[in-house]
Design an enzyme around this catalytic site. Structure first.
Site, PDB file in Angstrom:
ATOM      1  CG  ASP A   1      -1.603   0.074   9.565  1.00  0.00           C
ATOM      2  OD1 ASP A   1      -2.392   0.599  10.359  1.00  0.00           O
ATOM      3  OD2 ASP A   1      -1.902  -0.186   8.388  1.00  0.00           O
TER       4      ASP A   1
ATOM      5  CD  GLU B   1      -0.009   7.074   6.561  1.00  0.00           C
ATOM      6  OE1 GLU B   1       0.014   8.303   6.328  1.00  0.00           O
ATOM      7  OE2 GLU B   1      -1.013   6.357   6.343  1.00  0.00           O
TER       8      GLU B   1
ATOM      9  N   GLY C   1      -5.664   5.230   0.230  1.00  0.00           N
ATOM     10  CA  GLY C   1      -6.178   6.303  -0.605  1.00  0.00           C
ATOM     11  C   GLY C   1      -7.338   7.015   0.084  1.00  0.00           C
TER      12      GLY C   1
ATOM     13  CE  LYS D   1      -5.020  -1.541   8.469  1.00  0.00           C
ATOM     14  NZ  LYS D   1      -4.508  -1.313   7.103  1.00  0.00           N
TER      15      LYS D   1
ATOM     16  N   GLY E   1       0.824  -1.198   0.000  1.00  0.00           N
ATOM     17  CA  GLY E   1       0.000   0.000   0.000  1.00  0.00           C
ATOM     18  C   GLY E   1       0.855   1.243   0.000  1.00  0.00           C
TER      19      GLY E   1
END
Length: 248
Positions: free
Chosen positions: A15, A4, A116, A19, A1
Site C-alpha cells: 500500500d 485490513e 478510518g 502511494k 495505521g
C-alpha cells in the site's frame, strides 16, 4: 495505521509503495512505475531490533523513500531507522506523514489521519471532485494533471545501486575473534562502522549479538559484505539488515 482484514498490503509495504509511486510521479513528472519500486515488509523485524535501535538513538519506521539523485531516482519502501529527534520519527498510531524537501523551502512535513471512515471518505470525495472539474473544463484551458508536461522516463535506480547507511544485527557464537572477523570483512570493502554494540548471551542462551551502524555505502557492496559475514563459521542464521535514513 489500521490493518485490513487481510493485512498483506499494509504489513508488506505494498500500500505504501502504491502511494509512493504516485507521489514520485507528481514530484518528478515521471510515469507511474510501481513495478520498479523496491518493496520490503516488516515481518522480519523483531522486538530486539526495536530495542537496539532505541539504544542507538533511532526509531524504526516503515518508510517510503523517493529521492532524485545524479544517478537516477530512488523509489523504495522498507523498514528504516530514523534518528529519534526527527519529527517524522514521532508519527504514531493511525497518523500518516509525508516529508518533502524542496530546493528553496527545505524540509516540510505534512501529517494527518490516514485511516478510518471519515479520513478515507474525505480523500475519496476530494479525488472525485478533482476529476469532475477536469471533465467540465475546456480542453484547451486544462492544466496538465502534473501541472507540467511529463518528462522522459527517467531511470529508477535498482535497489542494488542505492546508497544509504545500514543497521546490521549479527547472531554469533560467543568466542574470541568474532568481532575482529566481522570488522575485517567490512573494512576490506571500504565500509566504515559508525557505532557498535556487542550483547553477551542472555541467561540460558549460547549466542551473542553484534549490532552495527555503518556509514553510507552502495547496497551491492553491502550485499557482498553480508554474504561474507554469513559464511563465517561463527555466524548463526541470517544477518538482519535495516537501512538507515538521516533525512539530511
Amino acid at each position: 495505521g489500521y490493518a485490513e482484514a487481510d493485512p498483506t498490503f499494509d504489513v508488506e509495504g505494498i500500500d505504501a509503495a502504491h502511494k509512493l509511486t504516485i507521489l514520485a510521479s507528481i514530484a518528478y513528472g515521471i510515469p507511474l512505475q510501481f513495478a520498479r519500486c523496491y518493496t520490503e515488509g516488516i515481518s522480519k523485524i523483531t522486538q530486539d531490533d526495536v530495542e537496539y535501535a532505541e539504544e542507538l538513538g533511532y526509531r524504526i519506521k516503515h518508510l517510503g523513500v523517493s529521492r532524485q539523485t545524479e544517478k537516477g531516482i530512488d523509489l523504495r519502501v522498507h523498514p528504516t531507522l530514523i534518528p529519534e529527534a526527527r519529527p517524522i520519527a514521532k508519527v504514531d498510531g493511525v497518523l500518516n506523514a509525508v516529508m518533502v524537501n524542496g530546493n528553496a523551502v527545505g524540509d516540510t512535513l505534512y501529517g494527518g489521519a490516514g485511516a478510518g471512515a471519515g479520513p478515507t471518505a474525505s480523500a475519496v470525495v476530494a479525488d472525485i471532485i478533482d476529476l469532475a472539474r477536469t471533465l467540465e473544463a475546456d480542453a484547451a484551458a486544462r492544466v496538465n494533471h502534473l501541472a507540467y508536461n511529463e518528462i522522459e522516463n527517467e531511470q529508477v535506480l535498482p535497489i542494488e545501486e542505492v546508497e544509504t547507511s545500514y543497521y546490521l544485527r549479527i547472531q554469533v557464537q560467543d568466542k574470541t575473534g568474532v568481532l575482529a572477523s566481522v570488522a575485517t570483512i567490512l573494512s576490506e570493502r571500504g565500509i566504515n562502522i559508525e557505532a557498535i554494540i556487542q550483547k553477551e548471551p542472555k541467561e540460558g542462551e549460547e549466542l551473542a549479538q553484534i549490532i552495527l551502524l555503518t556509514h553510507r555505502i552502495v547496497e551491492k557492496t553491502m550485499n557482498g559484505a553480508i554474504a561474507a559475514i554469513q559464511a563465517l563459521d561463527s555466524t548463526v542464521g541470517d544477518v538482519t539488515r535495516i537501512r538507515v535514513e538521516h533525512l539530511d
